[in-house]
Design a protein around this motif. Structure first.
Motif, PDB file in Angstrom:
ATOM      1  N   ALA A  12       0.834  -1.211   0.000  1.00 53.38           N
ATOM      2  CA  ALA A  12       0.000   0.000   0.000  1.00 53.38           C
ATOM      3  C   ALA A  12       0.869   1.261   0.000  1.00 53.38           C
ATOM      4  O   ALA A  12       0.602   2.229  -0.733  1.00 53.38           O
ATOM      5  N   ILE A  13       1.921   1.212   0.829  1.00 52.40           N
ATOM      6  CA  ILE A  13       2.824   2.391   0.880  1.00 52.40           C
ATOM      7  C   ILE A  13       3.502   2.584  -0.459  1.00 52.40           C
ATOM      8  O   ILE A  13       3.632   3.706  -0.971  1.00 52.40           O
ATOM      9  N   LEU A  14       3.943   1.481  -1.042  1.00 53.03           N
ATOM     10  CA  LEU A  14       4.608   1.570  -2.350  1.00 53.03           C
ATOM     11  C   LEU A  14       3.652   2.091  -3.410  1.00 53.03           C
ATOM     12  O   LEU A  14       4.035   2.908  -4.270  1.00 53.03           O
ATOM     13  N   ALA A  15       2.373   1.630  -3.348  1.00 50.30           N
ATOM     14  CA  ALA A  15       1.388   2.114  -4.316  1.00 50.30           C
ATOM     15  C   ALA A  15       1.147   3.609  -4.158  1.00 50.30           C
ATOM     16  O   ALA A  15       1.036   4.347  -5.149  1.00 50.30           O
ATOM     17  N   ILE A  16       1.077   4.057  -2.918  1.00 46.05           N
ATOM     18  CA  ILE A  16       0.886   5.500  -2.682  1.00 46.05           C
ATOM     19  C   ILE A  16       2.053   6.287  -3.233  1.00 46.05           C
ATOM     20  O   ILE A  16       1.885   7.339  -3.881  1.00 46.05           O
ATOM     21  N   VAL A  17       3.281   5.802  -2.986  1.00 43.68           N
ATOM     22  CA  VAL A  17       4.477   6.490  -3.492  1.00 43.68           C
ATOM     23  C   VAL A  17       4.476   6.520  -5.009  1.00 43.68           C
ATOM     24  O   VAL A  17       4.794   7.536  -5.633  1.00 43.68           O
ATOM     25  N   LEU A  18       4.098   5.353  -5.621  1.00 46.17           N
ATOM     26  CA  LEU A  18       4.080   5.298  -7.078  1.00 46.17           C
ATOM     27  C   LEU A  18       3.029   6.260  -7.659  1.00 46.17           C
ATOM     28  O   LEU A  18       3.272   6.931  -8.666  1.00 46.17           O
ATOM     29  N   VAL A  19       1.873   6.310  -7.012  1.00 47.17           N
ATOM     30  CA  VAL A  19       0.831   7.237  -7.480  1.00 47.17           C
ATOM     31  C   VAL A  19       1.305   8.679  -7.350  1.00 47.17           C
ATOM     32  O   VAL A  19       1.086   9.525  -8.252  1.00 47.17           O
ATOM     33  N   LYS A  20       1.939   8.988  -6.247  1.00 51.02           N
ATOM     34  CA  LYS A  20       2.450  10.349  -6.040  1.00 51.02           C
ATOM     35  C   LYS A  20       3.515  10.691  -7.055  1.00 51.02           C
ATOM     36  O   LYS A  20       3.604  11.826  -7.543  1.00 51.02           O
ATOM     37  N   LYS A  21       4.356   9.712  -7.378  1.00 50.33           N
ATOM     38  CA  LYS A  21       5.399   9.957  -8.363  1.00 50.33           C
ATOM     39  C   LYS A  21       4.824  10.013  -9.778  1.00 50.33           C
ATOM     40  O   LYS A  21       5.383  10.669 -10.653  1.00 50.33           O
ATOM     41  N   THR A  22       3.717   9.335  -9.980  1.00 51.03           N
ATOM     42  CA  THR A  22       3.123   9.285 -11.318  1.00 51.03           C
ATOM     43  C   THR A  22       2.293  10.529 -11.619  1.00 51.03           C
ATOM     44  O   THR A  22       2.363  11.082 -12.719  1.00 51.03           O
ATOM     45  N   LEU A  23       1.522  10.949 -10.643  1.00 51.39           N
ATOM     46  CA  LEU A  23       0.657  12.114 -10.839  1.00 51.39           C
ATOM     47  C   LEU A  23       1.396  13.373 -10.375  1.00 51.39           C
ATOM     48  O   LEU A  23       1.796  13.482  -9.212  1.00 51.39           O
ATOM     49  N   VAL A  24       1.574  14.299 -11.275  1.00 50.36           N
ATOM     50  CA  VAL A  24       2.243  15.575 -10.973  1.00 50.36           C
ATOM     51  C   VAL A  24       1.238  16.700 -11.209  1.00 50.36           C
ATOM     52  O   VAL A  24       0.711  16.860 -12.324  1.00 50.36           O
ATOM     53  N   ILE A  25       0.949  17.459 -10.136  1.00 49.85           N
ATOM     54  CA  ILE A  25      -0.001  18.578 -10.230  1.00 49.85           C
ATOM     55  C   ILE A  25       0.792  19.883 -10.398  1.00 49.85           C
ATOM     56  O   ILE A  25       1.628  20.238  -9.560  1.00 49.85           O
ATOM     57  N   ILE A  26       0.523  20.585 -11.470  1.00 53.94           N
ATOM     58  CA  ILE A  26       1.224  21.841 -11.777  1.00 53.94           C
ATOM     59  C   ILE A  26       0.270  23.007 -11.512  1.00 53.94           C
ATOM     60  O   ILE A  26      -0.836  23.044 -12.096  1.00 53.94           O
ATOM     61  N   PRO A  27       0.628  23.977 -10.653  1.00 50.73           N
ATOM     62  CA  PRO A  27      -0.224  25.158 -10.432  1.00 50.73           C
ATOM     63  C   PRO A  27      -0.305  26.022 -11.687  1.00 50.73           C
ATOM     64  O   PRO A  27       0.531  25.932 -12.592  1.00 50.73           O
ATOM     65  N   GLN A  28      -1.316  26.885 -11.702  1.00 51.02           N
ATOM     66  CA  GLN A  28      -1.478  27.815 -12.825  1.00 51.02           C
ATOM     67  C   GLN A  28      -0.289  28.764 -12.893  1.00 51.02           C
ATOM     68  O   GLN A  28       0.258  29.200 -11.879  1.00 51.02           O
ATOM     69  N   SER A  29       0.136  29.114 -14.117  1.00 55.73           N
ATOM     70  CA  SER A  29       1.260  30.029 -14.393  1.00 55.73           C
ATOM     71  C   SER A  29       2.601  29.419 -14.004  1.00 55.73           C
ATOM     72  O   SER A  29       3.571  30.162 -13.810  1.00 55.73           O
TER      73      SER A  29
END
Length: 317
Positions: A12-29
């Motif tokens: 579960a921890i590894l999946a969370i880390v992988l999801v966090k590493k996979t999904l990158v949220i970029i703020p506006q500007s």
């Protein structure tokens, strides 16, 4: 059972880390440069972006934060302000001056800003300093103090052209402070005071000159008016005397005409008038002079003849 639990927790921890590493949220500007195995892969857009963990890595670049150069993988696309420290520049007339500049720029191409220059803020700062030295070196101190807009325009044009290959747009350049040495400031203050005194003296002298001109013009006008008045007075007086003489002559002519009608043609009217004048004069002399003096009129014989003529006139009547 406990081993299975630990494994599930680890997964579960590894999946969370992988999801966090996979999904990158970029703020506006903002954006990020992604490298896949050390090579440029993509420029992320604002929002949610998916990358391959441990294969895709964000590229770190140098940014200016609180006056210090730091590494960050976030690239700010908004307009930024760099307040560079004061620097010494030398003018055309060899005066050392301190100048502080503000630079407003915006990253237009993150790829060029990342790969075309190693340290973008430092490069912009050094380019601004060298360009400012070149521009100020072509101007004298007085021109430098009075030509800020010209300096700003030239500096912005040079920086905008030079930073175009770095993917940067220089929007505006402002000179905050131009500080000459203290000795030069004292000399400028004395010069300014002398110039003000000079202008004050010029204005005072011009005022006095104008006052004198107005006074002389007023006096001139007054003299002309007095002369005109005197002229008119003399003309009127002369005309009055002429009219009086004309009236007197007309009266005498009328009197002679009446006397002629009264005495007739046998007696000369002129003798009559002359005798009358003599008698009137003798009466005035007798009244005015109380001394024992006898006045014998000139041409007494003619006077007696005139008196005789008057006597004959009355006898005939």
């Amino acid at each position: 059972m406990e081993t299975v639990t630990y494994v599930l927790i680890a997964v579960a921890i590894l999946a969370i880390v992988l999801v966090k590493k996979t999904l990158v949220i970029i703020p506006q500007s903002e954006t990020k440069i992604i490298e896949r195995l050390g090579r440029y892969y993509a420029t992320l857009k604002p929002g949610i972006n998916i990358i391959i963990p441990f294969v895709d890595q964000p590229k770190n670049i140098v940014v200016l934060h609180n006056g210090r150069y730091v590494y960050s993988n976030n690239i700010d696309l908004r307009e930024q302000v760099y307040d560079f420290p004061k620097q010494n520049v030398i003018t055309k007339d060899n005066v050392q001056t301190e100048i502080n500049a503000l630079l407003y720029f915006q990253i237009m191409d993150p790829f060029k800003a990342t790969y075309e220059i190693n340290n973008l803020p430092n490069a912009i700062e050094k380019l601004t300093q060298t360009t400012l030295r070149n521009i100020i070196g072509e101007l004298e101190l007085d021109e430098t103090l009075t030509s800020r807009d010209t300096i700003n325009t030239k500096l912005r044009a040079v920086l905008d052209d030079a930073t175009d290959k770095w993917g940067v747009k220089v929007n505006r350049v402002e000179l905050q402070d131009i500080t000459p040495p203290a000795t030069v400031l004292n000399a400028m203050e004395k010069q300014m005071q002398a110039e003000r005194n000079k202008r004050a003296q010029i204005l005072t002298s011009e005022g006095e000159k104008a006052a004198e001109i107005l006074a002389s013009e007023g006096e001139k006008t007054a003299m002309i008016n007095r002369a005109e008045a005197s002229k008119q007075q003399q003309i009127l007086q002369a005309e009055g005397e002429a009219q009086a003489r004309i009236r007197k002559a007309e009266a005498e002519a009328k009197a002679i005409e009446l006397i002629t009608q009264a005495v007739g043609k046998s007696t000369n009217p002129a003798n009559y008038l002359l005798a009358q004048k003599y008698i009137q004069m003798l009466e005035e002399l007798a009244q005015g002079d109380k001394t024992k003096t006898v006045y014998l009129p000139y041409e007494a014989t003619n006077l007696m003849g005139s008196i005789g003529g008057i006597k004959d006139l009355f006898n005939e009547k």
